[in-house]
Structure formats: C-alpha cells, structure tokens
Scaffold this active site. Structure first.
Site, PDB file in Angstrom:
ATOM      1  CB  ALA A  55     -26.256 -18.423 -42.000  1.00  0.00           C
TER       2      ALA A  55
ATOM      3  CB  THR B 193     -17.477 -23.862 -38.339  1.00  0.00           C
ATOM      4  OG1 THR B 193     -17.670 -23.003 -39.456  1.00  0.00           O
ATOM      5  CG2 THR B 193     -17.863 -23.139 -37.061  1.00  0.00           C
TER       6      THR B 193
ATOM      7  CG  HIS C  92     -19.533 -18.301 -34.751  1.00  0.00           C
ATOM      8  ND1 HIS C  92     -19.026 -19.521 -35.123  1.00  0.00           N
ATOM      9  CD2 HIS C  92     -20.717 -18.198 -35.404  1.00  0.00           C
ATOM     10  CE1 HIS C  92     -19.866 -20.150 -35.917  1.00  0.00           C
ATOM     11  NE2 HIS C  92     -20.917 -19.355 -36.114  1.00  0.00           N
TER      12      HIS C  92
ATOM     13  N   GLY D 283     -15.497  -8.019 -36.373  1.00  0.00           N
ATOM     14  CA  GLY D 283     -15.371  -6.631 -35.951  1.00  0.00           C
ATOM     15  C   GLY D 283     -14.797  -5.658 -36.950  1.00  0.00           C
ATOM     16  CB  ILE D 284     -12.889  -6.018 -40.082  1.00  0.00           C
ATOM     17  CG1 ILE D 284     -11.709  -6.649 -39.342  1.00  0.00           C
ATOM     18  CG2 ILE D 284     -12.404  -5.130 -41.224  1.00  0.00           C
ATOM     19  CD1 ILE D 284     -10.968  -7.669 -40.136  1.00  0.00           C
ATOM     20  NE  ARG D 285     -19.319  -3.932 -38.637  1.00  0.00           N
ATOM     21  CZ  ARG D 285     -19.075  -5.198 -38.325  1.00  0.00           C
ATOM     22  NH1 ARG D 285     -17.945  -5.780 -38.729  1.00  0.00           N
ATOM     23  NH2 ARG D 285     -19.951  -5.902 -37.631  1.00  0.00           N
TER      24      ARG D 285
ATOM     25  N   PRO E  50     -17.821 -16.477 -44.341  1.00  0.00           N
ATOM     26  CG  PRO E  50     -17.331 -18.404 -43.114  1.00  0.00           C
ATOM     27  CD  PRO E  50     -16.692 -17.186 -43.702  1.00  0.00           C
TER      28      PRO E  50
ATOM     29  NE  ARG F 189     -24.412 -15.286 -35.710  1.00  0.00           N
ATOM     30  CZ  ARG F 189     -25.685 -14.885 -35.852  1.00  0.00           C
ATOM     31  NH1 ARG F 189     -26.010 -13.627 -35.612  1.00  0.00           N
ATOM     32  NH2 ARG F 189     -26.614 -15.739 -36.240  1.00  0.00           N
TER      33      ARG F 189
END
Length: 384
Positions: free
Chosen positions: A101, A173, A272, A305-307, A99, A275
């Site tokens: 925004a 959340t 988050h 953090g997953i890339r 999720p 953030r």
C-alpha cells in the site's frame, strides 16, 4: 560480479535536510537501513512494522535460514535460463512485485515508478486497489488485488475498470476480514496524509463520499471491508469477469482445498508479511502443505520474508511457481525511486542466477526438492 550504487540520502545533524551521497548497495536489505534514515518515522514504521509482538514478522525471515542447500556439481551451468510463464504470460524470472500500500509515501511517483521498474525487469506487478494512480496497461501492471467490499456495486465498477485498463488477473486478499493490530501505527497515530488522492476511485459512484478527502475516503474503504467474505464471494466474482481469480492469504491445505473448489486460477501464500494475525508460521514453513494439496491443479506462489535470491531458490525447490517481493520494493523506491526498484529486482535476479549455477541448475524446471534440506528432513535422517 555486479556492483550496485544508489544516490541515497542521510540526515544532517541538527537540520531537517538531507545530504546526497553515493552509497554502495550490496543487497536489498541495505535499502531498508537507508530508507529508515530518509523516511518520516511514521511512514517507515507503517512499511516495516508487523502485528502485535511481531513474532511472525521475524519468523518470515528466520525460517529461510533453517533451509539448507544440497547442491549438484560437475554440471554444465554456462547458460542459466530463469524465464517462466505465469497464467500464460511469459516473464523473465519467477520474482514478482507484491501488492503493497501507499507507494507514494515513499516516492512522489509512487506505484507508477514501481510498475515501470517491474516492466523493465520483464516481470509482473500486482497493484493494490487503492493506489495514488489508476495504472493502465501502459504501466505494465498485470493484476490488482484487495478486499471484496460490502458494496458489490463498487466491486463491479472496479473490476470493469481493471478490465478496461488491460489488467490480466484479479488477486483477492482473503486473510484480512479485519485489520491486524499494528501497534507502531497506533503509537504513531498513523493516518493517510490529507493531500493524498486515491485515483482509482475517481469517476466511481461512491454516493456522497468526498473522494478528494483522503482521510474520509480511507475510512470509507476500511468500513467497506467485508468480514463475511467466503467461498461464495469468490464464485460470485467469477460471474462478473472473465479475468482469472487468485486468492492471496492462504497458508493451510484446508483453505487451499476450498479455494480450488471455488475455481481459483492460483494461490498466493501469504501471512500478510506478519501484519495481520501474529504467531502464524512463516509462509515458507507452510509451503509444502499447500503445494501437496494443490497437486498441480493450480500454481502456488509465495510471499513474506524473501530478501535473497537464495530464498527464491528455496521456495521454488519446495514447490512454489514463483515469489512476490513486498517491503524491499518500498524501501528501494524510497531511496532511489524507479532506479532503486530496478536495482533491487536486478540484485535478486543476480543472486538467484548464482544460486542456480552453484546448485547445478540450468533452468527453473531443474530446481527440485532434492536441492534443499529442511529441519524436518534432517530430523528424519537423524532418527534412521
């Protein structure tokens, strides 16, 4: 080996226009640089930024680099099966859309484009409660998430609407009783553009609030964040819906225990995306603690953090049932719309498949703790 290309844009010097050119995309991080060139600074910073010093934001990435592989060889990996089941629903891979925004700030089709891409990939998208569109079952969104508002009547209206639209679960959340201090947004004086319409609130009884005024509605939603949220509210939610409830924002065993005692169906580990509270550990660093507490009673998922597909493999090896991808989806959406999100998901899928093959794993259930080595593992071996 698969190759990927995107019709991206780059600024022309001295002009507020963009030229279109074909750009070779090699991994999902490439989308971020292209999105930075394309998006207004205020929007890019809103997506990319973290809280305060952004230490946690950086650690979310760097922590994965400290986990190393322990591959197996001499194993037949001619067929790789990445399919799995989440809360009884089969998906093609353990990679889902988190999720996030305001997708429509990235692309005119907003959350609809992201949802279609997730559906095309055969996976799940979790949608924020305040998208520009209320996504129905045809959009293939499987759950929605956000805060439990102070006005419980609004919560009940939204839950009913989610049920009627065919949503399959609710993710709450729990790590944002107040919004974190995101200094880039403060410097940019970020606000939701006035032409934005929050479709999910259309038709709801919000007293005298003008639902067509984006800034007033955003302020109203912010004012409705309930800083008194507790386990009792999670239990209350279960009395008004039969949909499974997950909590998002847990990073400790203590909170996992409380959530499970409240009857949640799953835990989404998250800080988050860096953030909220700065100087939290990376979620991947906390994963085993939460998995041990859950002890198979509920599935544990991870975001932040997953890339890379290798990051997905590492999370699965440490006990996650699946992962959620956030910022890369937004950046891919900004660069190439639905096609960009499809490509980003396909890249991660391809990378996971390669990591599984090179580690000697034909299916997700064959990925075990023995396939990775953490800093703690290496320290313990050095002391023997």
């Amino acid at each position: 080996m698969a190759s990927y290309a995107a019709t991206a844009t780059a600024p022309l010097q001295g002009f507020n226009i963009f030229r279109r050119e074909m750009v070779l995309i090699t991994n999902v991080s490439d989308y971020e640089e292209l999105a930075k060139q394309k998006l207004p600074k205020m929007v890019y910073d809103f997506y990319a930024g973290g809280a305060e010093d952004q230490w946690t934001l950086k650690q979310n990435r760097e922590a994965f680099s400290r986990i190393l592989f322990r591959p197996r060889v001499l194993i037949d990996v001619s067929h790789i099966d990445m399919s799995t089941s989440i809360l009884g629903y089969k998906i093609s891979m353990p990679i889902m859309v988190a999720p996030t925004a305001l997708h429509k700030l990235a692309h005119e089709e907003g959350e609809v484009a992201s949802a279609r891409a997730a559906a095309a990939a055969g996976t799940i998208m979790v949608c924020k409660i305040a998208p520009f569109y209320w996504l129905n079952d045809d959009s293939h969104v499987n759950s929605f998430t956000d805060h439990v508002f102070k006005d419980r009547d609004i919560v009940q209206q939204l839950v009913r609407r989610a049920e009627n639209a065919g949503y399959k679960a609710i993710a709450v959340t729990v790590d944002a009783p107040r919004l974190g201090r995101r200094e880039a947004d403060l410097r940019n004086r970020f606000k939701v553009p006035e032409n934005v319409v929050f479709k999910c609130f259309e038709g709801l009884d919000l007293s005298d609030i003008d639902k067509t005024n984006a800034s007033r509605l955003a302020a109203y939603v912010a004012s409705q964040i309930d800083s008194s949220l507790s386990g009792k509210d999670i239990e209350w939610l279960q009395t008004i819906t039969r949909l499974p409830i997950l909590v998002k924002g847990v990073i400790t065993a203590e909170d996992a225990r409380i959530a499970i005692e409240c009857g949640v169906a799953g835990i989404i580990m998250s800080n988050h995306g860096g953030r909220q509270l700065d100087y939290l550990p990376a979620t991947i660093s906390c994963l085993e603690e939460v998995v041990r507490e859950a002890n198979g009673r509920v599935p544990v998922f991870l975001d932040s953090g997953i890339r890379r597909g290798t990051d997905v493999f590492k999370a699965l090896a440490l006990g996650a049932s699946g992962v959620f991808i956030g910022r890369p989806i937004l950046f891919a959406l900004a660069v190439d719309g639905e096609a960009g999100v499809r490509t980003a998901l396909q890249m991660l899928r391809d990378e996971l498949e390669i990591a599984m093959a090179l580690s000697g794993c034909m299916s997700l259930k064959e990925i075990t703790r023995d396939h990775v080595s953490t800093e703690g593992d290496r320290l313990r071996r050095s002391l023997l």
